[in-house]
Design a protein around this motif. Sequence first.
Motif, mmCIF file in Angstrom:
data_model
loop_
_atom_site.group_PDB
_atom_site.id
_atom_site.type_symbol
_atom_site.label_atom_id
_atom_site.label_comp_id
_atom_site.label_asym_id
_atom_site.label_seq_id
_atom_site.Cartn_x
_atom_site.Cartn_y
_atom_site.Cartn_z
ATOM 1 N N VAL A 162 44.586 -23.418 -8.824
ATOM 2 C CA VAL A 162 43.417 -24.302 -9.419
ATOM 3 C C VAL A 162 42.858 -23.212 -9.946
ATOM 4 C CG1 VAL A 162 41.538 -25.681 -9.122
ATOM 5 C CG2 VAL A 162 43.221 -26.022 -7.409
ATOM 6 N N ALA A 163 42.251 -23.333 -11.276
ATOM 7 C CA ALA A 163 41.441 -22.524 -12.075
ATOM 8 C C ALA A 163 40.374 -23.311 -12.501
ATOM 9 C CB ALA A 163 42.243 -21.899 -13.218
ATOM 10 N N CYS A 164 39.127 -22.525 -11.955
ATOM 11 C CA CYS A 164 37.786 -23.421 -12.138
ATOM 12 C C CYS A 164 37.202 -22.697 -13.242
ATOM 13 C CB CYS A 164 37.071 -23.589 -10.929
ATOM 14 S SG CYS A 164 37.724 -24.408 -9.518
ATOM 15 N N GLY A 165 36.573 -23.323 -14.261
ATOM 16 C CA GLY A 165 35.706 -22.718 -15.148
ATOM 17 C C GLY A 165 34.421 -22.498 -14.713
ATOM 18 N N TRP A 166 34.023 -21.473 -15.004
ATOM 19 C CA TRP A 166 32.702 -20.809 -14.547
ATOM 20 C C TRP A 166 31.871 -20.682 -15.810
ATOM 21 C CZ3 TRP A 166 31.965 -15.026 -12.979
ATOM 22 C CH2 TRP A 166 30.402 -14.916 -12.996
ATOM 23 N N ARG A 167 30.773 -21.706 -15.880
ATOM 24 C CA ARG A 167 29.727 -21.531 -16.894
ATOM 25 C C ARG A 167 28.538 -20.463 -16.803
ATOM 26 N NH1 ARG A 167 28.276 -27.842 -16.282
ATOM 27 N NH2 ARG A 167 28.240 -26.940 -14.171
ATOM 28 N N TRP A 168 29.032 -19.218 -17.021
ATOM 29 C CA TRP A 168 28.386 -18.294 -16.814
ATOM 30 C C TRP A 168 27.201 -17.975 -17.620
ATOM 31 C CZ3 TRP A 168 28.566 -13.213 -19.441
ATOM 32 C CH2 TRP A 168 29.465 -13.258 -20.911
ATOM 33 N N LYS A 169 27.273 -18.642 -19.062
ATOM 34 C CA LYS A 169 26.022 -18.691 -19.482
ATOM 35 C C LYS A 169 25.702 -20.134 -20.014
ATOM 36 C CE LYS A 169 26.070 -14.409 -22.266
ATOM 37 N NZ LYS A 169 26.534 -13.767 -23.499
#
Length: 235
Positions: A113-120
Amino acid sequence: MISVVIPIYNEKDSIEPLFSELLPVMNALEVPYEVICVDDGSSDGSSDLLKNFSKSDAKIKHIKFKTNCGQTAAFDAGFRAAKGGIIITLDADLQNDPNDIPKVIEALEHADVACGWRWKRNDPVIKKISSKIANGVRNWLNQEDIKDTGCSLKAFRRSVVERFKLYKGLHRFFPTLAKMEGFRVVEVKVNHRERQFGISKYGVTNRIFRALADAFAIRWMQKRIIRYEFEENIS
Ligand code: UDP
Ligand code: MG
């Protein structure tokens, strides 16, 4: 094949721009794909638009619920309909950037699983704060270290979604549910954009209290998980 699963509830103004961004990205991958639009009981004209798109492009598929059943139900229906070995999820409101799709797919080379990380994060301040608190509480209760479980942009190997037994609200726990089944989860920095059209479907209070109750449910599941190895088995 790659299946893109998109939950859609009253997003009529976003649908056309979404396809005009998403389809070139998918075409450039040069892999067969399908886009499964799960219409979660929209009543704003999204359904007719989706019907038209699916008629003119066989790769676009339209599923529609009779009533609004929630985002987890929409993901669930999309997972069941998906034919791909890789499944991508993303929101319909253009807040996720389709150009990040190759990045999350690439991350599956060493993960399930690759989860997006909304860092901004590009959301109203109140939402950013409530989300920080929610992620913190969830991580503490579930002994996790996931930075952004609420980002819909994710890539899954098919075997992961096949193991999911989902309940309302559990789309916020996909990474934890996957880890509980022994799958490898990674996080990938992704772009996040302001909502351009329509309104968010979640208030702060309904999200916080439900997500807290759900985190306790997951904690219980983590404690009660069944794991066994055979010393002998029927041969
Ligand atoms: N959504 C859905 N059913 C719902 C609520 C939301 O299918 O009951 C969809 C919505 O159309 C969007 C995605 O889930 O594509 C995320 O919703 P939203 O953008 O409102 O959430 P936020 O970004 O504000 O957290
Ligand atoms: Mg959104």
